[in-house]
Enzyme design. Structure first.
Site, PDB file in Angstrom:
ATOM      1  N   GLY A  10     -10.418  41.507 -51.069  1.00 46.94           N
ATOM      2  CA  GLY A  10     -10.838  41.421 -52.474  1.00 46.94           C
ATOM      3  C   GLY A  10     -12.297  41.020 -52.533  1.00 46.94           C
ATOM      4  O   GLY A  10     -12.613  39.845 -52.643  1.00 46.94           O
ATOM      5  N   ALA A  13     -16.419  39.522 -57.473  1.00 47.19           N
ATOM      6  CA  ALA A  13     -17.384  38.493 -57.881  1.00 47.19           C
ATOM      7  C   ALA A  13     -17.242  37.221 -57.053  1.00 47.19           C
ATOM      8  O   ALA A  13     -18.209  36.485 -56.859  1.00 47.19           O
ATOM      9  CB  ALA A  13     -17.199  38.174 -59.364  1.00 47.19           C
ATOM     10  N   GLY A  15     -15.035  37.003 -53.848  1.00 47.56           N
ATOM     11  CA  GLY A  15     -14.934  37.286 -52.416  1.00 47.56           C
ATOM     12  C   GLY A  15     -16.250  37.733 -51.814  1.00 47.56           C
ATOM     13  O   GLY A  15     -16.614  37.317 -50.696  1.00 47.56           O
ATOM     14  N   ASN A 105      -6.279  32.871 -58.702  1.00 45.68           N
ATOM     15  CA  ASN A 105      -5.995  32.072 -59.891  1.00 45.68           C
ATOM     16  C   ASN A 105      -4.507  31.853 -60.074  1.00 45.68           C
ATOM     17  O   ASN A 105      -3.704  32.719 -59.744  1.00 45.68           O
ATOM     18  CB  ASN A 105      -6.528  32.784 -61.135  1.00 45.68           C
ATOM     19  CG  ASN A 105      -8.003  32.499 -61.368  1.00 45.68           C
ATOM     20  OD1 ASN A 105      -8.460  31.371 -61.190  1.00 45.68           O
ATOM     21  ND2 ASN A 105      -8.740  33.524 -61.764  1.00 45.68           N
ATOM     22  N   LYS A 189      -7.065  23.035 -62.330  1.00 48.64           N
ATOM     23  CA  LYS A 189      -7.718  24.311 -62.640  1.00 48.64           C
ATOM     24  C   LYS A 189      -6.995  25.007 -63.790  1.00 48.64           C
ATOM     25  O   LYS A 189      -7.628  25.620 -64.661  1.00 48.64           O
ATOM     26  CB  LYS A 189      -7.734  25.205 -61.388  1.00 48.64           C
ATOM     27  CG  LYS A 189      -8.379  26.593 -61.578  1.00 48.64           C
ATOM     28  CD  LYS A 189      -9.894  26.538 -61.564  1.00 48.64           C
ATOM     29  CE  LYS A 189     -10.566  27.832 -62.004  1.00 48.64           C
ATOM     30  NZ  LYS A 189     -10.471  28.925 -61.058  1.00 48.64           N
ATOM     31  N   ASN A 193      -8.022  27.183 -66.999  1.00 47.17           N
ATOM     32  CA  ASN A 193      -7.685  28.609 -67.041  1.00 47.17           C
ATOM     33  C   ASN A 193      -6.747  28.967 -68.189  1.00 47.17           C
ATOM     34  O   ASN A 193      -6.923  30.007 -68.833  1.00 47.17           O
ATOM     35  CB  ASN A 193      -7.030  29.036 -65.727  1.00 47.17           C
ATOM     36  CG  ASN A 193      -8.048  29.549 -64.722  1.00 47.17           C
ATOM     37  OD1 ASN A 193      -9.168  29.888 -65.080  1.00 47.17           O
ATOM     38  ND2 ASN A 193      -7.664  29.590 -63.473  1.00 47.17           N
ATOM     39  N   ASN A 197      -9.076  31.033 -70.567  1.00 45.65           N
ATOM     40  CA  ASN A 197      -8.803  32.448 -70.329  1.00 45.65           C
ATOM     41  C   ASN A 197      -7.945  33.006 -71.462  1.00 45.65           C
ATOM     42  O   ASN A 197      -8.248  34.040 -72.041  1.00 45.65           O
ATOM     43  CB  ASN A 197      -8.055  32.646 -69.010  1.00 45.65           C
ATOM     44  CG  ASN A 197      -8.979  32.788 -67.810  1.00 45.65           C
ATOM     45  OD1 ASN A 197      -9.649  33.796 -67.672  1.00 45.65           O
ATOM     46  ND2 ASN A 197      -9.019  31.792 -66.968  1.00 45.65           N
ATOM     47  N   SER A 259     -12.733  35.594 -66.908  1.00 45.55           N
ATOM     48  CA  SER A 259     -12.288  36.775 -66.157  1.00 45.55           C
ATOM     49  C   SER A 259     -11.162  37.493 -66.887  1.00 45.55           C
ATOM     50  O   SER A 259     -11.091  38.727 -66.876  1.00 45.55           O
ATOM     51  CB  SER A 259     -11.805  36.346 -64.764  1.00 45.55           C
ATOM     52  OG  SER A 259     -10.680  35.495 -64.874  1.00 45.55           O
ATOM     53  N   GLU A 271      -4.154  38.546 -65.462  1.00 42.85           N
ATOM     54  CA  GLU A 271      -3.367  37.719 -64.526  1.00 42.85           C
ATOM     55  C   GLU A 271      -2.414  36.796 -65.304  1.00 42.85           C
ATOM     56  O   GLU A 271      -2.432  35.570 -65.138  1.00 42.85           O
ATOM     57  CB  GLU A 271      -4.303  36.910 -63.635  1.00 42.85           C
ATOM     58  CG  GLU A 271      -5.167  37.796 -62.726  1.00 42.85           C
ATOM     59  CD  GLU A 271      -5.998  36.996 -61.739  1.00 42.85           C
ATOM     60  OE1 GLU A 271      -5.738  37.101 -60.527  1.00 42.85           O
ATOM     61  OE2 GLU A 271      -6.899  36.265 -62.182  1.00 42.85           O
TER      62      GLU A 271
END
Lengths: 308, 308
Positions: A10, A13, A15, A105, A189, A193, A197, A259, A271
């Site tokens: 992967g 942005a 990796g 994530n 996190k 998220n 998100n 993202s 996701e």
């Protein structure tokens, strides 16, 4: 200094940024590339980073894991919506007994990897970074960038492994910390998220707009509080002050599209499973309901199926 | 048959329809008009209704309540976002001691009117109708249309008043029922209004899209269940079967944009206070939290301030 071999599964942005920094430091880094393969094979990576710009002209680019050698560490930086590919992706780079560092994530992602390589070889971490791919092989890293990671199962051997990877990363210029409490790292996190998100999609707004509106902030706070309580019930130990800190950090962040919002706007799958559904289900199993998070999840499922 | 005089405050998709039907029956009906005044003064109303089309060429049109006579019944069909105008609007038509029938959306609206005319003269009702204004003085009534109303305070006098208005309406061709339990009527209507008005805006979808998606239906059901529980705590007696019935009725409805969605899309303020906030506050005072309804309210407040 021993140089290690890394596989980057992967090369987006996240990796490509970390992998390039490790490669620049002299490690043998193998990148799995999809749409950018031809470009990167010919031109390498171009990294614009608030830690310093650089180019990596020579890259071990792979179109398929079949051509990858067994590596010491495989960094899984794929979007979790592609995790159905893990049975194909993991065996080649891990066939030599190497470790997997899951930088995805959400929750439960290390456990998915452990099914293929065993719990002793899995580490997981969270990346707190604002980074976007702005063109083929071209990464723009705007803000933050810290990785906090640790072993799925803690013992002297896995902690030693984590520390050696941490050393590589730190020497490569990546702000890196290890933790013996991956569960806490994951839930902290999620406190960012899930609300940011999720609401950036549901309310069609960038994160700076959310923290600039009193009703949105109230809602963000309600959801963070739910995630915090769910995390506590699931064994995470996160101080109450992190509820406000998470909002304050976002206030200080560069204006940034999450993202999930970028995925939504680009018509890509979001996701939702690992960032929302697994935490909701995990909390429910621990006896804690997350009504607003569940509502957000349902809204996002509807929106994903009914894009304009 | 005694003919009564009616004042229609708010001559939109609802007020113009019912007022015109009463006027057609021979009652003396006075309409308060705003943007459509000149057109209606010159041309009257054009009603397209699934109960039968008709035109009402001669209309007592008023640009201001100042020119209205005292009426037996004032029908308040104004959007509640304009209720700050009640101190100006109510006195002229109610100065003769007439009643006020509040046909607005939400909760607590009768109480607002009672502050001006006293509780004994206030009736309230809910309209279950799909009706839109499609042009100046031009109403398109697509589906349903029943009014259920009753006195704010029940006694033989107010029940008699309700029954006499019900007779007028029934004779005028309006499907009308009276109820001695206005609170229950209001909460049952909220079981539709809160999820379907609210989510049609939050999820940018017509009601038929909402009932056609499994996640949206789950969310609709969660919110209806919250409203149902809140209503019960606030004294409404609504059978559990109304949770599914409300969804089923919407499945059978003509594809229809809710009034709140039309307001949102047209850039007009939404009836967030009376449809969401007052029910949430009323339930909270009764000790019942409405987490998903509160979240919906917060989302809508944000969206109202951040329209594209």
């Amino acid at each position: 200094m021993t140089k290690h071999s890394y596989a980057i599964i992967g090369s987006g942005a996240l990796g490509a940024l970390y992998g390039s920094m490790l490669a620049r430091q002299g490690h043998d880094v193998h990148f799995l590339l999809h749409s950018d393969y031809d470009h990167v094979k010919a031109n390498g990576f171009k990294i614009e980073s608030h830690w310093g710009d650089f180019e990596l002209p020579e890259v071990h680019a792979h179109q398929s894991v079949a051509s990858m050698p067994p590596c010491d560490v495989t960094i899984l930086a794929l979007k979790t919506v592609n995790n159905h590919l893990l049975p194909q992706l993991l065996p080649p780079p891990t066939s030599g007994g190497g470790a997997v560092l899951v930088l995805q994530n959400g929750l439960g992602v290390e456990q998915e990897v452990a099914e293929f390589v065993g719990r002793q070889r899995v580490l997981g971490g969270c990346c707190f970074l604002c980074s976007n791919k702005v063109g083929p092989g071209h990464i723009k890293h705007l803000d933050y960038g810290r990785i906090v990671f640790g072993p799925l199962e803690c013992n002297s051997q896995t902690i030693g492994l984590a520390e050696s990877i941490c050393r590589d990363m730190t020497e490569a210029g990546i702000e890196t910390l290890t933790s013996e409490d991956l569960n806490t790292v994951r839930w902290r996190k999620l406190m960012w998220n899930i609300p940011f998100n999720g609401l950036s999609v549901a309310l069609n707004a960038s994160t700076d707009k959310l923290v600039g509106d009193e009703d949105a902030v109230r809602l963000v706070r309600d959801i963070i509080t739910e995630v915090h309580a769910a995390g506590s019930a699931c064994g995470a130990s996160i101080g109450d002050e992190w509820i406000e800190k998470t909002i304050d950090h976002t206030r200080q962040m560069v204006p940034y599209d999450s993202s999930m919002r970028l995925d939504y706007l680009a018509g890509r799958p979001m996701e939702l499973r690992t960032i929302l559904r697994t935490p909701i289900d995990t909390a429910a199993a621990a006896g804690v309901a997350m009504p607003k998070t569940s509502m957000l999840y349902q809204e996002l499922c509807f929106l994903e199926r009914n894009r304009d």
